[in-house]
Design a protein around this motif. Sequence first.
Motif, PDB file in Angstrom:
ATOM      1  N   GLN A  48       0.835  -1.209   0.000  1.00  0.00           N
ATOM      2  CA  GLN A  48       0.000   0.000   0.000  1.00  0.00           C
ATOM      3  C   GLN A  48       0.867   1.255   0.000  1.00  0.00           C
ATOM      4  OE1 GLN A  48      -2.563  -0.527   3.396  1.00  0.00           O
ATOM      5  NE2 GLN A  48      -4.034  -1.773   2.270  1.00  0.00           N
ATOM      6  N   SER A  51       2.331   1.704  -3.424  1.00  0.00           N
ATOM      7  CA  SER A  51       1.293   2.201  -4.325  1.00  0.00           C
ATOM      8  C   SER A  51       1.046   3.688  -4.080  1.00  0.00           C
ATOM      9  CB  SER A  51       0.006   1.404  -4.116  1.00  0.00           C
ATOM     10  OG  SER A  51      -1.022   1.909  -4.909  1.00  0.00           O
ATOM     11  N   GLY A  52       1.019   4.078  -2.802  1.00  0.00           N
ATOM     12  CA  GLY A  52       0.842   5.486  -2.463  1.00  0.00           C
ATOM     13  C   GLY A  52       1.981   6.342  -2.976  1.00  0.00           C
ATOM     14  N   GLU A  54       3.858   5.721  -5.566  1.00  0.00           N
ATOM     15  CA  GLU A  54       3.710   5.811  -7.018  1.00  0.00           C
ATOM     16  C   GLU A  54       2.645   6.840  -7.390  1.00  0.00           C
ATOM     17  OE1 GLU A  54       4.594   5.432 -10.852  1.00  0.00           O
ATOM     18  OE2 GLU A  54       5.727   4.575  -9.193  1.00  0.00           O
ATOM     19  N   ASP A  55       1.532   6.844  -6.640  1.00  0.00           N
ATOM     20  CA  ASP A  55       0.485   7.849  -6.878  1.00  0.00           C
ATOM     21  C   ASP A  55       1.032   9.260  -6.680  1.00  0.00           C
ATOM     22  OD1 ASP A  55      -1.303   5.815  -7.390  1.00  0.00           O
ATOM     23  OD2 ASP A  55      -2.296   5.925  -5.422  1.00  0.00           O
ATOM     24  N   ILE A  56       1.831   9.432  -5.636  1.00  0.00           N
ATOM     25  CA  ILE A  56       2.425  10.754  -5.351  1.00  0.00           C
ATOM     26  C   ILE A  56       3.367  11.153  -6.479  1.00  0.00           C
ATOM     27  CG2 ILE A  56       4.024  11.966  -3.816  1.00  0.00           C
ATOM     28  CD1 ILE A  56       2.694  10.395  -1.492  1.00  0.00           C
ATOM     29  N   GLU A  58       3.181  10.287  -9.624  1.00  0.00           N
ATOM     30  CA  GLU A  58       2.352  10.684 -10.763  1.00  0.00           C
ATOM     31  C   GLU A  58       1.774  12.076 -10.558  1.00  0.00           C
ATOM     32  OE1 GLU A  58      -0.609   7.673 -11.466  1.00  0.00           O
ATOM     33  OE2 GLU A  58       0.903   6.118 -11.822  1.00  0.00           O
ATOM     34  N   MET A  59       1.301  12.347  -9.330  1.00  0.00           N
ATOM     35  CA  MET A  59       0.746  13.670  -9.033  1.00  0.00           C
ATOM     36  C   MET A  59       1.823  14.741  -9.144  1.00  0.00           C
ATOM     37  SD  MET A  59      -1.867  13.156  -5.877  1.00  0.00           S
ATOM     38  CE  MET A  59      -2.198  11.459  -5.472  1.00  0.00           C
TER      39      MET A  59
END
Length: 121
Positions: A48, A51-52, A54-56, A58-59
């Motif tokens: 998790q 994944s978080g 990776e999301d950051i 991308e943002m």
Amino acid sequence: MIVIFALMITVVGLYSYHQQKTRLLDASKLRADQSVTDVGRAGEALQQIASGVEDIREMNGMIAAAATEQNKVVERINKNIHAIGEVSSQTLKGSSRTLEQSDDLIRVVERLGSSVNKFKS
């Protein structure tokens, strides 16, 4: 009889020792099972987190692209403001020349009017 009594004490002692070892093994098995469960949960938590992250990432890329675009827009606005300032300055100069020429025309008209009046008289 003493031998039988000694054997009974030995058997009781072995049985007690066996029970203690069995309890220790059961407790160790429970701890090992709990450790396996905890490791599984830790793995899920790490997944998790990854994944978080990776999301950051991308943002961050989107934010950087938006900031770059905003900078371009600000540059265009600044250029347009500068161009408007130049046009306003040219318009002011043109208006000043027009006013001067209007004053000159008024003086010419006044002189012409004076000259015409001299001829009339």
